[in-house]
Design a protein around this motif. Structure first.
Motif, short mmCIF file in Angstrom:
data_model
loop_
_atom_site.label_atom_id
_atom_site.label_comp_id
_atom_site.label_asym_id
_atom_site.label_seq_id
_atom_site.Cartn_x
_atom_site.Cartn_y
_atom_site.Cartn_z
N TYR A 1 0.76 -1.14 -0.11
CA TYR A 1 -0.07 0.00 0.22
C TYR A 1 0.85 1.23 0.12
N MET B 1 -6.71 3.02 9.49
CA MET B 1 -7.63 2.85 8.32
C MET B 1 -7.11 2.26 7.38
N VAL B 2 -5.80 2.13 6.97
CA VAL B 2 -4.84 1.40 6.25
C VAL B 2 -4.75 0.25 6.96
N LYS C 1 -6.78 -1.53 8.47
CA LYS C 1 -8.08 -2.11 8.33
C LYS C 1 -8.32 -2.79 6.96
N LYS C 2 -7.84 -1.66 6.18
CA LYS C 2 -7.96 -1.96 4.45
C LYS C 2 -7.14 -3.33 4.37
N ASN D 1 -8.18 -6.79 5.63
CA ASN D 1 -9.42 -7.29 4.77
C ASN D 1 -8.74 -7.79 3.73
N GLU D 2 -7.65 -7.03 2.96
CA GLU D 2 -7.12 -7.61 1.66
C GLU D 2 -6.42 -9.03 1.74
#
Length: 113
Positions: free
Chosen positions: A19, A65-66, A68-69, A72-73
């Protein structure tokens, strides 16, 4: 500046980012302690949690927030994961640039260490 995380974040040291945006980068830890072990590193050099200023509030929220992303990924959100920030040497911080470990893919033990 001779900060390895600054060099990674600005591209001087090449690594594969999972990311990247204008505020943070995320990449796999070179010494993983879990099946999923990702470092989330702000591009702004901040030595540790003790050096955070008021204007850094949104940056740290963005880190979560990153996380969390990525959880999930990377398929660890459902079973659970851990986000760790070590502060100073006795707290386990080995690179003096604030960063967060996203750990998952196995049961996390408590106490952690």
């Amino acid at each position: 500046m001779d900060c390895i995380f600054c060099k990674i974040a600005n591209g001087t040291i090449k690594t594969e980012f999972l990311y990247e945006d204008e505020r943070v980068v995320a990449f796999r830890d070179i010494n993983p302690v879990a099946p999923v072990h990702v470092l989330i590193v702000p591009k702004k050099h901040i030595e540790s949690a003790l050096k955070l200023e008021g204007e850094d509030f949104n940056l740290i929220g963005h880190v979560f927030m990153v996380a969390k992303k990525l959880a999930n990924e990377l398929g660890i959100a459902k079973d659970g994961f851990r986000i760790v920030n070590n502060c100073n040497r006795a707290g386990g911080q080995t690179v003096m640039h604030i960063h967060f470990h996203l750990l998952g893919g196995r049961d996390m033990q408590w106490p952690p260490g």
